[in-house]
Each structure stands twice: as structure tokens, then as C-alpha cells.
Design an enzyme around this catalytic site. Structure first.
Site, PDB file in Angstrom:
ATOM      1  N   ARG A  84       0.830  -1.213   0.000  1.00  9.24           N
ATOM      2  CA  ARG A  84       0.000   0.000   0.000  1.00  9.24           C
ATOM      3  C   ARG A  84       0.860   1.256   0.000  1.00  9.24           C
ATOM      4  O   ARG A  84       0.519   2.264  -0.641  1.00  9.24           O
ATOM      5  CB  ARG A  84      -0.918  -0.018   1.225  1.00  9.24           C
ATOM      6  CG  ARG A  84      -1.931   1.118   1.271  1.00  9.24           C
ATOM      7  CD  ARG A  84      -2.993   0.834   2.320  1.00  9.24           C
ATOM      8  NE  ARG A  84      -4.011   1.870   2.360  1.00  9.24           N
ATOM      9  CZ  ARG A  84      -4.094   2.796   3.314  1.00  9.24           C
ATOM     10  NH1 ARG A  84      -3.219   2.800   4.313  1.00  9.24           N
ATOM     11  NH2 ARG A  84      -5.053   3.703   3.293  1.00  9.24           N
TER      12      ARG A  84
ATOM     13  N   HIS B 276       0.450   4.231  -2.665  1.00 18.09           N
ATOM     14  CA  HIS B 276       0.154   5.610  -2.283  1.00 18.09           C
ATOM     15  C   HIS B 276       1.271   6.557  -2.701  1.00 18.09           C
ATOM     16  O   HIS B 276       1.020   7.752  -2.875  1.00 18.09           O
ATOM     17  CB  HIS B 276      -0.096   5.703  -0.774  1.00 18.09           C
ATOM     18  CG  HIS B 276      -1.485   5.303  -0.392  1.00 18.09           C
ATOM     19  ND1 HIS B 276      -2.258   6.028   0.513  1.00 18.09           N
ATOM     20  CD2 HIS B 276      -2.269   4.272  -0.784  1.00 18.09           C
ATOM     21  CE1 HIS B 276      -3.442   5.446   0.654  1.00 18.09           C
ATOM     22  NE2 HIS B 276      -3.464   4.371  -0.125  1.00 18.09           N
TER      23      HIS B 276
ATOM     24  N   VAL C   8       0.848   9.806  -6.254  1.00 19.53           N
ATOM     25  CA  VAL C   8       1.072  11.223  -5.946  1.00 19.53           C
ATOM     26  C   VAL C   8       2.454  11.627  -6.455  1.00 19.53           C
ATOM     27  O   VAL C   8       3.468  11.165  -5.939  1.00 19.53           O
ATOM     28  CB  VAL C   8       0.968  11.490  -4.428  1.00 19.53           C
ATOM     29  CG1 VAL C   8       1.182  12.972  -4.133  1.00 19.53           C
ATOM     30  CG2 VAL C   8      -0.382  11.031  -3.897  1.00 19.53           C
TER      31      VAL C   8
ATOM     32  N   GLY D 137       3.930  10.591  -8.921  1.00 15.37           N
ATOM     33  CA  GLY D 137       4.644   9.459  -9.502  1.00 15.37           C
ATOM     34  C   GLY D 137       5.441   8.707  -8.451  1.00 15.37           C
ATOM     35  O   GLY D 137       5.454   9.061  -7.268  1.00 15.37           O
TER      36      GLY D 137
ATOM     37  N   SER E  39       8.041  10.372  -2.501  1.00 12.86           N
ATOM     38  CA  SER E  39       7.613  11.608  -1.839  1.00 12.86           C
ATOM     39  C   SER E  39       6.807  11.323  -0.573  1.00 12.86           C
ATOM     40  O   SER E  39       6.807  12.118   0.361  1.00 12.86           O
ATOM     41  CB  SER E  39       6.802  12.479  -2.800  1.00 12.86           C
ATOM     42  OG  SER E  39       5.659  11.786  -3.283  1.00 12.86           O
TER      43      SER E  39
ATOM     44  N   PRO F  17      -7.390   7.077  -3.770  1.00 17.14           N
ATOM     45  CA  PRO F  17      -8.751   6.540  -3.645  1.00 17.14           C
ATOM     46  C   PRO F  17      -9.224   6.596  -2.190  1.00 17.14           C
ATOM     47  O   PRO F  17      -8.432   6.483  -1.261  1.00 17.14           O
ATOM     48  CB  PRO F  17      -8.592   5.084  -4.110  1.00 17.14           C
ATOM     49  CG  PRO F  17      -7.323   5.049  -4.894  1.00 17.14           C
ATOM     50  CD  PRO F  17      -6.435   6.077  -4.281  1.00 17.14           C
TER      51      PRO F  17
ATOM     52  N   THR G 262      -6.709  -8.634  -0.466  1.00 17.33           N
ATOM     53  CA  THR G 262      -6.810 -10.019  -0.001  1.00 17.33           C
ATOM     54  C   THR G 262      -5.931 -10.231   1.232  1.00 17.33           C
ATOM     55  O   THR G 262      -6.005 -11.263   1.891  1.00 17.33           O
ATOM     56  CB  THR G 262      -6.417 -11.009  -1.116  1.00 17.33           C
ATOM     57  OG1 THR G 262      -6.768 -12.337  -0.724  1.00 17.33           O
ATOM     58  CG2 THR G 262      -4.916 -10.957  -1.405  1.00 17.33           C
TER      59      THR G 262
ATOM     60  N   ASP H 116      -9.904  -9.466   4.330  1.00 21.02           N
ATOM     61  CA  ASP H 116     -10.366 -10.786   3.921  1.00 21.02           C
ATOM     62  C   ASP H 116     -10.502 -11.628   5.183  1.00 21.02           C
ATOM     63  O   ASP H 116      -9.507 -12.014   5.789  1.00 21.02           O
ATOM     64  CB  ASP H 116      -9.361 -11.416   2.944  1.00 21.02           C
ATOM     65  CG  ASP H 116      -9.671 -12.884   2.647  1.00 21.02           C
ATOM     66  OD1 ASP H 116     -10.784 -13.342   2.972  1.00 21.02           O
ATOM     67  OD2 ASP H 116      -8.790 -13.567   2.093  1.00 21.02           O
TER      68      ASP H 116
END
Length: 331
Positions: free
Chosen positions: A72, A76, A80, A82, A86, A173, A204, A251
Site C-alpha cells: 500500500r 500511495h 502522488v 509518480g 515523496s 482513492p 486479499t 479478507d
């Protein structure tokens, strides 16, 4: 002495020569865009990948949830500015950290693992391997550590000297997003609908905070299994502020194994987040979810390919950016 070429043929020849020289001049003076390569560190830091792999295996063996957190974190970062590391920057006199964005604050984690990996890599190859590349490799190694797919990571990214707090607030998102918003958001990053569904399959593994799924489990909607909602309510009461940070696995069946149960859950209306369940709710992505639920190998292959493509989002290369000495601060 006269020319060997008649005047009627000399003019085209000279014209072609001028055109060739003009094109050559333009190309030779155009800025070279460096390309990412899986062999980027083969000569400058040949032990980089094995060092990262060992450190990630250790971190995930200590805490299985860390695999999801590191995947994640890479996601993330790439969404932002690319894939430029950052997201790793702390607040400073010149930096407003992306960590403070609504979808990052009290949510993204794993920074100390990346800092530890960076320290180990710096000890063998000072100033060579970027934090952005470490993030990309860590995501792949995290997947492998919990039984997920592997892929060849392209390398050669450099680290940003700026942060994108406002972009993070707009481009990441949200657990409340509907299908159209998700499709549009991923499309803006060059990722198609199928790739969006595949990348969502990273859910998952990992866990979510009560505050992100409270509304879904308490609204008695038709797109959630009643028994599933009842089970989730036990540690996520309806009153806001009470139990906000209580965790639940994304999950419920195999929360620590990278498989395709996430998609099976969606078909059973057991997606924990609203942004999960919208992938199977009578919309355009239902068929993709069904396909992945039936074939773990298809999902794994598509996920790996989507991760490679995501890693190509606007990297800094060549002389752009820098190679940070510490991942949480610019040099």
C-alpha cells in the site's frame, strides 16, 4: 570541373542531405529520457536486491500485516507525483508531508521498515540506491513473502525533493468512492479498469480501521451479507469515536495469505469497504471479479503486470531528483 550530377538530380540530393542533418541536430540536442531497467544496479550495487529481500522477509515474518502495508505504501507513493518516494518525507521547513493527507494520516505505515532497509543498503552502497526503488522492490518482496506473485522490478528511479500534500488529498482513492470515481482515478494514472480491479485485489491481505467501514456495516444495505455485517459490528460500534482504530481483516477467510479469496468475498457481498464491494454490485467490473474468483493464477498474473505498470507512473530518472541519504528527508 563540372559536377558529375546533372542539375536536375543535384537539388533533391542536397535537400535530403539538409533534412538529414537537421533531423540529426534535433535528435542529438533533445533531452535523453532515461529508461528504467531491472539491471540498473547490477554493477553499482550488486547486493542491493538481496539485501532488500532479506530485510523484508524479516519484517514480514515479525508481522504478517506488514506485507499489505508495504504494498500500500508503494501504491500511495506512485499515485502522488509518480513513484518518487515523496510519501516518505517528513514535515520540515520546506516540506508539507503527504503523511498528513486524509487517506494517509493514521493509515499508511511501514516507514520504519523502509528506513531500516535504506540504512542497510547505504552501508554497502552509499548514495546509490534510491528510496523510490527500495519501495518498489519492497512491495514485490512483500507479495512473495505472503504467498503472492513475483515480478521483475524495473529500477533506476530517483527521489523527489518535494512533497505533494494537496495531490495526495485529491488523487488517492477513498474507502467511500463509487465505481465511476475509482475507474476515473485509475485512468488518470494510465491504468485501465481491469488493472484497477487487479490492484484492488491486494486487499486479499491487510486490515482496515473501524472508521473506514462503520457506515457500511451499520446501514443495513442490500449489498452486504447480514451475518458478515453482524460479525463486524462487534468491534465497530455505531457511535462515532468509539473503536475508530479497531482493526478488521479485509479478507475474513485468509487474511494473511495472498490469494483470490477477496474476489470470492465480493461475490458473497462480504467486501469490508464500500470501495471494495462496488467492484461487484451490478456494474461493469462484475465479470472481472467473477473471473478472478475462479482463477487465482489469472488474478496473480494480472496483479503482477499491473504492479509493474504502476511502478512506471512518472518516475524521476537521469539527473532529475536525487538519491536521498535518509528516506524521510531531502539531502
Amino acid at each position: 570541373m563540372g559536377s558529375a550530377y546533372p542539375s536536375s538530380s543535384r537539388s533533391p540530393f542536397i535537400s535530403y542531405a539538409y533534412i538529414f542533418l537537421a533531423v540529426f541536430f534535433i535528435l542529438s540536442n533533445a533531452p535523453c529520457e532515461a529508461q528504467l531497467s531491472s539491471k540498473f544496479y547490477d554493477n553499482t550495487c550488486p547486493k542491493a536486491l538481496s539485501t532488500i529481500r532479506t530485510a523484508i522477509r524479516t519484517a514480514v515474518s515479525r508481522e504478517r500485516r506488514m506485507a499489505a502495508s508495504l504494498i500500500r505504501l508503494h501504491f500511495h507513493d506512485c499515485f502522488v507525483q509518480g513513484c518518487d518516494a515523496s510519501i516518505l518525507l517528513d514535515d520540515s521547513a520546506t516540506i508539507q508531508s503527504e503523511k498528513n493527507a486524509p487517506n494517509n494520516n493514521h493509515s499508511v505505515r511501514g516507514f520504519e521498515v523502509i528506513d531500516n532497509v535504506k540504512s542497510q543498503v547505504e552501508s554497502i552502497c552509499p548514495g546509490v540506491v534510491s528510496c523510490a526503488d527500495i519501495l518498489a522492490v519492497a512491495a514485490r518482496d512483500s507479495s512473495v513473502a505472503v504467498g503472492g506473485p513475483t515480478w521483475t522490478v524495473k529500477l533506476g528511479r530517483r527521489d523527489s525533493t518535494s512533497s505533494g500534500l494537496s495531490q495526495a488529498a485529491a488523487n488517492l482513492p477513498s474507502f467511500r468512492d463509487g465505481l465511476d470515481k475509482l475507474v476515473s482515478l485509475f485512468s488518470s494514472k494510465g491504468l485501465n479498469t481491469r488493472e484497477m480491479v487487479a490492484l484492488s485485489g491486494s486487499h486479499t491481505i491487510g486490515q482496515a480501521r473501524c472508521v473506514t467501514f462503520r457506515d457500511r456495516i451499520h446501514d443495513n444495505g442490500t449489498n452486504i451479507d447480514a451475518g458478515f455485517a453482524s460479525t463486524r459490528r462487534r468491534r465497530c460500534p455505531v457511535d462515532n469515536g468509539n473503536g475508530d482504530d479497531n482493526l478488521a481483516p479485509l479478507d475474513l477467510v485468509t487474511p494473511n495469505s495472498f490469494d483470490n479469496n477477496y474476489f470470492k468475498n465480493l461475490i458473497q457481498r462480504k467486501g469490508l469497504l464500500q470501495s471494495d464491494q462496488v467492484l461487484f454490485n451490478g456494474g461493469s467490473t462484475d465479470s472481472i471479479v467473477t473471473e478472478y474468483s475462479k482463477s487465482r493464477s489469472t488474478f496473480s498474473s494480472d496483479f503482477a503486470a499491473a504492479m509493474v505498470k504502476m511502478g512506471d507512473i512518472d518516475p524521476l530518472t537521469g539527473s532529475n531528483g536525487e538519491i536521498r541519504k535518509l528516506c524521510n528527508a531531502i539531502n
